[in-house]
Design an enzyme around this catalytic site. Structure first.
Site, mmCIF file in Angstrom:
data_model
loop_
_atom_site.group_PDB
_atom_site.id
_atom_site.type_symbol
_atom_site.label_atom_id
_atom_site.label_comp_id
_atom_site.label_asym_id
_atom_site.label_seq_id
_atom_site.Cartn_x
_atom_site.Cartn_y
_atom_site.Cartn_z
ATOM 1 N N ARG A 119 0.854 -1.202 0.000
ATOM 2 C CA ARG A 119 0.000 0.000 0.000
ATOM 3 C C ARG A 119 0.885 1.246 0.000
ATOM 4 N NH1 ARG A 119 -2.897 -3.153 3.818
ATOM 5 N NH2 ARG A 119 -2.038 -1.959 5.560
ATOM 6 N N LYS A 154 -12.251 14.976 4.681
ATOM 7 C CA LYS A 154 -13.401 14.359 3.999
ATOM 8 C C LYS A 154 -14.143 13.420 4.927
ATOM 9 C CE LYS A 154 -13.803 10.564 1.429
ATOM 10 N NZ LYS A 154 -13.496 9.537 0.416
ATOM 11 N N LYS A 194 -19.287 17.178 -2.006
ATOM 12 C CA LYS A 194 -18.813 16.099 -2.898
ATOM 13 C C LYS A 194 -19.965 15.144 -3.150
ATOM 14 C CE LYS A 194 -15.312 12.478 -3.252
ATOM 15 N NZ LYS A 194 -13.885 12.208 -3.154
HETATM 16 P P1 13P Z 1 -14.652 7.324 -6.269
HETATM 17 O O1 13P Z 1 -14.356 8.434 -7.234
HETATM 18 O O2 13P Z 1 -13.914 6.033 -6.576
HETATM 19 O O3 13P Z 1 -16.102 7.133 -6.021
HETATM 20 O O4 13P Z 1 -14.005 7.758 -4.880
HETATM 21 C C1 13P Z 1 -14.199 9.031 -4.436
HETATM 22 C C2 13P Z 1 -14.251 9.014 -2.970
HETATM 23 O O5 13P Z 1 -13.518 9.731 -2.334
HETATM 24 C C3 13P Z 1 -15.241 8.137 -2.286
HETATM 25 O O6 13P Z 1 -15.331 8.456 -0.936
#
Ligand code: 13P
Length: 343
Positions: free
Chosen positions: A46, A136, A219
């Site tokens: 990772r 986030k 988002k």
């Molecule tokens: P994806 O664009 O793969 O959906 O991932 C974005 C993301 O941060 C999901 O929490």
């Protein structure tokens, strides 16, 4: 905490048509993606993969900020350079996923609550010392006959709002992510209805919890039919439904919307983003950009296969994929090119 810090961070993140790259998969999710390709699911693999992503030459031309996972933010390159130093040197702003994942919501069949509020204030303080400027938190909603329930929407909206308020108190920009997942047979109309319901309730709760809308990033998912739906809509239909839904539910005081890709292919996600800009640019009161995970990483991970010999090839693909998305943001500005939102 001064609001100006939040406003400045958001401006810096998206200057020059840039977007965000999400590489904040939890260990379990990252391991799952490695397993599909036969890549060993270890801490070192990772680390190597994240080093490859972060050190991609030229990534800072299209990516203004990268969202990291807790394991990654403490890691270093093979040569001992902390990832955080490397990102700061490249002018890429450091973000961090701060939720601790989802758990079944007690009393609600097949619905989830996102956890991570306990101790969050202290964790934000510690992350700030590492250079973090944005964070986030992802809430997840699946579509079913009676899903998402009002109880599930309310519980997750409360958690998102409490997280966002704590971030703002620390001078960290909250990326507020209420994801309606693509899994299922639902239509684009049903996705529209659920996305609108979740966003409307979410903004009411953000208001109740005194979250400053000018100091946050939304988002969301795009409005699209389920993976298993027999009807898959055109790019233009997805762009129209997504734009209409956001216009009806997201206040204009929110400075930026950065889409997740949610399992769309890289080509699809870029095409939809481009169509939103080309067809509706003059209707958008917000900066509209990308915060993709899979839609940027997927081609690179497939080529990499965990082999050092493939590092360069993988970085070329990552660079190429990430570069497509800012181009998508340069959609036509000419209002004559715009389609009516509702026809
Ligand atoms: P994806 O664009 O793969 O959906 O991932 C974005 C993301 O941060 C999901 O929490």
């Amino acid at each position: 905490m001064s609001k100006q810090i939040l406003v400045d961070t958001i401006k810096q993140l998206f200057a020059g048509n840039k977007g965000l790259l999400a590489i904040d998969e939890s260990n379990a999710t990252c391991n799952k993606r490695f397993a599909v390709l036969g890549i060993p699911q270890t801490l070192e693999m990772r680390r190597k993969y994240r080093e490859l992503l972060i050190t991609t030459p030229g990534l800072n031309a299209s990516v203004g900020g990268i969202i990291l996972y807790d394991e990654t933010i403490h890691q270093q390159t093979g040569k001992g350079i902390p990832f955080t130093d490397l990102l700061q040197d490249e002018g890429i702003i450091i973000g961090i996923k701060v939720d601790t994942g989802t758990k079944p919501l007690a009393g609600f069949h097949d619905e989830k609550i996102t956890e991570g509020l306990d101790g969050l204030r202290d964790r934000l303080t510690a992350y700030k010392k590492l250079g973090v400027k944005f964070a986030k938190w992802r809430a997840v909603f699946s579509i079913g006959e009676a899903r998402p329930s009002l109880g599930c929407i309310k519980a997750n909206a409360n958690a998102l709002a409490r997280y966002a308020a704590l971030c703002q108190e620390s001078g960290i920009v909250p990326v507020v992510e209420p994801e309606i997942v693509m899994a299922g047979k639902h239509s684009i109309e049903r996705c529209y209805e659920v996305t609108e319901q979740v966003l409307k309730l979410l903004f009411q709760v953000l208001y109740d919890y005194k979250v400053d809308l000018e100091g946050m990033i939304l988002k969301p998912n795009m409005v699209i039919s389920g993976n298993d739906s027999a009807v898959q809509n055109t790019v233009e239909e997805v762009a129209r439904a997504t734009t209409q839904c956001l216009l009806s539910s997201v206040p204009a005081s929110v400075p930026a919307i950065a889409f997740l890709s949610g399992g769309q292919s890289p080509e699809q996600a870029s095409a939809h983003l481009k169509a939103i800009h080309t067809l509706f640019k003059n209707r958008l009161p917000w900066t509209v950009t990308f915060s993709f995970g899979r839609a940027i990483q997927q081609p690179a991970l497939r080529v990499w296969q965990g082999q050092q010999a493939n590092d360069t090839a993988a970085q070329v693909l990552l660079y190429r994929q990430a570069s497509l998305d800012p181009t998508a943001l340069q959609g036509a500005h000419d209002s004559k090119n715009q389609y009516a939102l509702i026809q």
